[in-house]
Design a protein around this motif. Structure first.
Motif, PDB file in Angstrom:
ATOM      1  N   ALA A 408      72.257  -9.171  33.224  1.00  0.00           N
ATOM      2  CA  ALA A 408      71.333  -8.917  34.324  1.00  0.00           C
ATOM      3  C   ALA A 408      71.833  -7.780  35.206  1.00  0.00           C
ATOM      4  N   LEU A 409      73.161  -7.836  35.541  1.00  0.00           N
ATOM      5  CA  LEU A 409      73.704  -6.762  36.380  1.00  0.00           C
ATOM      6  C   LEU A 409      73.675  -5.416  35.651  1.00  0.00           C
ATOM      7  N   THR A 410      73.946  -5.422  34.334  1.00  0.00           N
ATOM      8  CA  THR A 410      73.874  -4.167  33.560  1.00  0.00           C
ATOM      9  C   THR A 410      72.453  -3.605  33.559  1.00  0.00           C
ATOM     10  N   ALA A 411      71.471  -4.514  33.294  1.00  0.00           N
ATOM     11  CA  ALA A 411      70.069  -4.056  33.285  1.00  0.00           C
ATOM     12  C   ALA A 411      69.689  -3.494  34.641  1.00  0.00           C
ATOM     13  N   LEU A 412      70.125  -4.181  35.722  1.00  0.00           N
ATOM     14  CA  LEU A 412      69.799  -3.734  37.071  1.00  0.00           C
ATOM     15  C   LEU A 412      70.439  -2.375  37.379  1.00  0.00           C
ATOM     16  N   ALA A 413      71.735  -2.228  37.011  1.00  0.00           N
ATOM     17  CA  ALA A 413      72.442  -0.974  37.288  1.00  0.00           C
ATOM     18  C   ALA A 413      71.844   0.186  36.501  1.00  0.00           C
ATOM     19  N   GLU A 414      71.555  -0.040  35.207  1.00  0.00           N
ATOM     20  CA  GLU A 414      70.993   1.044  34.395  1.00  0.00           C
ATOM     21  C   GLU A 414      69.578   1.403  34.834  1.00  0.00           C
ATOM     22  N   ALA A 415      68.812   0.377  35.271  1.00  0.00           N
ATOM     23  CA  ALA A 415      67.462   0.656  35.776  1.00  0.00           C
ATOM     24  C   ALA A 415      67.549   1.528  37.036  1.00  0.00           C
ATOM     25  N   ARG A 416      68.523   1.161  37.897  1.00  0.00           N
ATOM     26  CA  ARG A 416      68.711   1.999  39.098  1.00  0.00           C
ATOM     27  C   ARG A 416      69.078   3.423  38.721  1.00  0.00           C
ATOM     28  N   THR A 417      69.988   3.544  37.750  1.00  0.00           N
ATOM     29  CA  THR A 417      70.377   4.883  37.295  1.00  0.00           C
ATOM     30  C   THR A 417      69.174   5.634  36.726  1.00  0.00           C
ATOM     31  N   ALA A 418      68.357   4.954  35.907  1.00  0.00           N
ATOM     32  CA  ALA A 418      67.197   5.595  35.280  1.00  0.00           C
ATOM     33  C   ALA A 418      66.199   6.068  36.332  1.00  0.00           C
ATOM     34  N   TYR A 419      65.920   5.160  37.335  1.00  0.00           N
ATOM     35  CA  TYR A 419      64.986   5.565  38.379  1.00  0.00           C
ATOM     36  C   TYR A 419      65.541   6.735  39.209  1.00  0.00           C
ATOM     37  N   GLY A 420      66.841   6.736  39.431  1.00  0.00           N
ATOM     38  CA  GLY A 420      67.452   7.847  40.152  1.00  0.00           C
ATOM     39  C   GLY A 420      67.318   9.154  39.390  1.00  0.00           C
ATOM     40  N   LEU A 421      67.516   9.064  38.060  1.00  0.00           N
ATOM     41  CA  LEU A 421      67.372  10.281  37.243  1.00  0.00           C
ATOM     42  C   LEU A 421      65.924  10.761  37.222  1.00  0.00           C
ATOM     43  N   ILE A 422      64.995   9.786  37.164  1.00  0.00           N
ATOM     44  CA  ILE A 422      63.581  10.177  37.198  1.00  0.00           C
ATOM     45  C   ILE A 422      63.260  10.885  38.514  1.00  0.00           C
ATOM     46  N   ALA A 423      63.799  10.351  39.616  1.00  0.00           N
ATOM     47  CA  ALA A 423      63.570  11.000  40.910  1.00  0.00           C
ATOM     48  C   ALA A 423      64.183  12.389  40.933  1.00  0.00           C
ATOM     49  N   GLN A 424      65.359  12.535  40.346  1.00  0.00           N
ATOM     50  CA  GLN A 424      66.017  13.838  40.294  1.00  0.00           C
ATOM     51  C   GLN A 424      65.187  14.842  39.503  1.00  0.00           C
ATOM     52  N   ILE A 425      64.671  14.365  38.363  1.00  0.00           N
ATOM     53  CA  ILE A 425      63.817  15.250  37.545  1.00  0.00           C
ATOM     54  C   ILE A 425      62.555  15.627  38.325  1.00  0.00           C
ATOM     55  N   GLY A 426      61.971  14.648  39.021  1.00  0.00           N
ATOM     56  CA  GLY A 426      60.766  14.940  39.803  1.00  0.00           C
ATOM     57  C   GLY A 426      61.050  15.918  40.925  1.00  0.00           C
ATOM     58  N   HIS A 427      62.187  15.739  41.595  1.00  0.00           N
ATOM     59  CA  HIS A 427      62.540  16.664  42.675  1.00  0.00           C
ATOM     60  C   HIS A 427      62.744  18.085  42.143  1.00  0.00           C
ATOM     61  N   GLY A 428      63.462  18.208  41.015  1.00  0.00           N
ATOM     62  CA  GLY A 428      63.676  19.535  40.428  1.00  0.00           C
ATOM     63  C   GLY A 428      62.374  20.181  39.997  1.00  0.00           C
ATOM     64  N   SER A 429      61.486  19.377  39.390  1.00  0.00           N
ATOM     65  CA  SER A 429      60.195  19.917  38.938  1.00  0.00           C
ATOM     66  C   SER A 429      59.349  20.360  40.124  1.00  0.00           C
ATOM     67  N   ALA A 430      59.404  19.552  41.209  1.00  0.00           N
ATOM     68  CA  ALA A 430      58.637  19.922  42.409  1.00  0.00           C
ATOM     69  C   ALA A 430      59.147  21.223  43.004  1.00  0.00           C
ATOM     70  N   ARG A 431      60.495  21.372  43.007  1.00  0.00           N
ATOM     71  CA  ARG A 431      61.073  22.616  43.538  1.00  0.00           C
ATOM     72  C   ARG A 431      60.656  23.809  42.676  1.00  0.00           C
ATOM     73  N   ILE A 432      60.666  23.652  41.378  1.00  0.00           N
ATOM     74  CA  ILE A 432      60.231  24.729  40.475  1.00  0.00           C
ATOM     75  C   ILE A 432      58.762  25.054  40.732  1.00  0.00           C
ATOM     76  N   SER A 433      57.960  24.005  40.879  1.00  0.00           N
ATOM     77  CA  SER A 433      56.536  24.212  41.134  1.00  0.00           C
ATOM     78  C   SER A 433      56.324  24.936  42.458  1.00  0.00           C
ATOM     79  N   GLN A 434      57.135  24.583  43.484  1.00  0.00           N
ATOM     80  CA  GLN A 434      57.022  25.249  44.772  1.00  0.00           C
ATOM     81  C   GLN A 434      57.338  26.732  44.656  1.00  0.00           C
ATOM     82  N   ILE A 435      58.403  27.052  43.927  1.00  0.00           N
ATOM     83  CA  ILE A 435      58.804  28.453  43.774  1.00  0.00           C
ATOM     84  C   ILE A 435      57.750  29.223  42.995  1.00  0.00           C
ATOM     85  N   VAL A 436      57.236  28.630  41.915  1.00  0.00           N
ATOM     86  CA  VAL A 436      56.208  29.297  41.116  1.00  0.00           C
ATOM     87  C   VAL A 436      54.949  29.509  41.950  1.00  0.00           C
ATOM     88  N   GLY A 437      54.590  28.493  42.745  1.00  0.00           N
ATOM     89  CA  GLY A 437      53.418  28.635  43.614  1.00  0.00           C
ATOM     90  C   GLY A 437      53.615  29.734  44.634  1.00  0.00           C
TER      91      GLY A 437
END
Length: 612
Positions: A408-437
């Motif tokens: 349970a703790l492993t699933a919880l920790a990896e899920a947190r890591t996955a959501y953090g990475l998704i947020a990181q990817i979204g933030h980077g993509s948004a920054r790229i989109s801002q610059i392109v715009g």
């Protein structure tokens, strides 16, 4: 006998003598035998002969040999006393020179002598001779001139033409009487010549006249010269003109004009190439900054995507392990709540200072080790990110079966890591989109050339484009006016202006300082100030900053075209730009009209220190 209608024949002899003595004329009596009997007047001063010398010789001895016979005939014609003779002859002076004398002679038969009054005409003859010589020289000068000289009578015929006239026009002297001015002037100039002659007849002269003449064989050539009227007793009698064949000069001027056009075209092409080079250099600088700005979020997104795969796999594996062990509903519900919490907190991390975070991670690792979960030590960081501490973990250990707790703790920790990475990817993509715009807005891609432009959007977009250069220690302050209107102009050109000015300010600040951008509504348009607190522009250079190829940068670091391009672009909008600078404060002031003029204004040479 009455000779002059005054009855002088009855005058007393002493009266006549006194009058003659005081007269400017000379008088003498000459016998029929040719000897001078008496002489009255200043013969000595005029001719150098005294009275005694005159009386010792016959009159013929004093007369020029070429005039002696004619003089004798004139005297003989008056011998009968009924005829008065007037004639001229040359009289010999004592110094060997001759003087022209006018004689008025009458015969007195009763005394067998002639009476004569003599007037000196030498000054008149001398003046006439000089005039004739002057006329001859003038005639020779006109005849030898290469210019066309002509005298035109009121009826249009020629009163006089010189040799050059015949040589250049090809007409013979026999042709001249039948020609008028309009036979030698090109038809296109007839009305012009008629107007000129009308003005000349009214007393006007022209120092510069250009027409085309037509030769006898039909060839046309350009001439230029002057024209003036000749008047006699206030009556117009002729037009005098002096013209010069300017064919060679016109050809040279045409050739020079052609060379000038070619040179201007070449200069324009080279200037355009240099300006394009400067624009490309600016684009290169922007590209380098954009590459850096895009690389950071792109690298983060790439790194997050690579790590996400591993985190997702571990999350799935832990969840599958829980499924295999027949996890109960309570455990499953608690796990779902914690995973949802991980998803929410992926964008809102609990802010801990580095020391507090390090201490909490050590405590969590120790707790995991105490509960036989040493293999899950790498979950400590994600669990702390979720805001869990050892107390929270104690609560979880009471909810989950000890056999299920690790998964349970492993699933919880990896899920947190996955959501953090998704947020990181979204933030980077948004920054790229801002610059392109921002890049798209900056370049006005897919838009009409003339736009309804928001000055603030253009300035903000330019700041985004130059962020890599500005974020190293330069503080940007925006002082935007609240009522700044939109304007109609070339948005892409205006952004080029902001880029050059802000880029120059950043160079002047050299990585540290303050950049202030002000905007205000002014005179129906927009006023913009770009100010920096750099070292300033030297007073001797301030009047040249907008000149092409002038730069204060080190060799190899500037073309000297950036501010010249800015100047021309602002002038093209119908606006103005000037600069003021002292150490610690340099301000470029721009005023832009509400709309671009229908026809662009050509750039003028800027006056020292400011631009109109």
């Amino acid at each position: 006998m009455v000779l002059d209608g005054l009855g002088s024949d009855a005058w007393p002899h002493d009266v006549t003598a006194r009058l003659l003595d005081r007269s400017a004329d000379l008088a003498c009596a000459v016998g029929f035998d040719g000897l001078i009997q008496e002489a009255t007047g200043d013969w000595s001063t005029l001719l150098g002969w005294n009275r005694d010398q005159l009386l010792q010789r016959p009159l013929a001895g004093f007369v020029h040999a070429d005039d002696a016979a004619a003089t004798a005939e004139q005297f003989d014609a008056t011998r009968d006393g009924t005829t008065v003779s007037r004639f001229q002859n040359r009289f010999l002076a004592a110094d060997g020179s001759t003087r022209w004398l006018l004689w008025t002679v009458v015969g007195v038969p009763g005394t067998e002598s002639f009476r004569a009054v003599v007037r000196d005409l030498s000054p008149t003859h001398h003046a006439e001779a000089q005039m004739r010589e002057s006329e001859r020289r003038y005639q020779d000068l006109i005849e030898s001139a290469h210019d066309i000289v002509q005298s035109i009578l009121p009826d249009g015929h020629f009163g006089f033409v010189n040799r050059a006239w015949h040589d250049l026009l090809g007409y013979t002297p026999e042709d001249l009487p039948g020609l008028t001015l309009f036979d030698i002037v090109a038809e296109v100039d007839h009305d012009h010549c008629t107007l000129l002659i009308g003005q000349i007849m009214s007393g006007k002269s022209f120092d510069h006249v250009e027409v085309s003449f037509v030769t006898k064989d039909g060839r046309t050539f350009p001439v230029e010269g002057n024209a003036t009227g000749r008047f006699r007793d206030g009556v117009f009698v002729a037009t005098h003109t002096f013209f010069r064949d300017v064919s060679d000069r016109k050809q040279a001027e045409a050739l020079q004009a052609s060379y000038q056009r070619e040179l201007e075209q070449e200069v324009a092409e080279r200037s355009a190439a240099l300006i394009q080079s400067e624009k490309l250099a600016t684009l290169g600088r922007l590209s380098a900054g954009l590459a850096h700005e895009l690389n950071n979020p792109a690298a983060a997104a790439k790194r997050g995507a690579a790590l996400l795969e591993d985190a997702f796999s571990k999350t799935c594996a832990a969840l599958l392990a829980l499924v295999r062990t027949a996890q109960g509903p309570v455990e499953a519900g608690q796990l779902v709540q914690l995973i949802e919490r991980a998803a929410l907190q992926s964008t809102e991390l609990e802010q801990l200072d580095p020391l507090a975070r390090g201490d909490r991670e050590e405590e969590v690792e120790a707790w995991l080790d105490d509960h036989g979960l040493a293999d899950s030590w790498d979950a400590a960081g994600p669990l702390v990110d979720l805001g869990l501490d050892t107390g929270d973990l104690d609560t979880l250990s009471k909810t989950f079966d000890p056999a299920h707790l690790g998964s349970a703790l492993t699933a919880l920790a990896e899920a947190r890591t996955a959501y953090g990475l998704i947020a990181q990817i979204g933030h980077g993509s948004a920054r790229i989109s801002q610059i392109v715009g921002a890049l798209k807005d900056y370049s006005y891609m897919d838009r009409a050339a003339v736009q309804d432009v928001d000055i603030h959007e253009g300035l903000d977009g330019t700041l985004v484009m130059l962020q890599a250069k500005l974020k190293r220690g330069i503080e940007v302050h925006r002082d935007y006016g609240p009522d700044v209107p939109r304007i109609e102009t070339l948005g892409s050109e205006l952004n080029q202006v902001w880029t050059n000015l802000i880029d120059n300010a950043a160079d002047a600040l050299d990585g540290s300082g303050h950049l202030i951008i002000r905007t205000r509504a002014a005179d129906g348009g927009v006023a913009v100030e770009i100010e920096d607190d750099g070292p300033g522009i030297a007073p001797e250079a301030i009047g040249q900053v907008f000149d092409p190829f002038f730069t204060t940068k080190a060799p190899g670091h500037g073309t000297g075209l950036g501010l010249n391009i800015v100047f021309n672009m602002i002038r093209g909008t119908g606006g103005t730009i000037d600069v003021q600078s002292v150490p610690g404060r340099t301000v470029f002031r721009i005023w832009l009209p509400p709309r671009r003029p229908a026809t662009e204004q050509p750039p003028d040479d800027p006056p020292p220190g400011s631009q109109p």
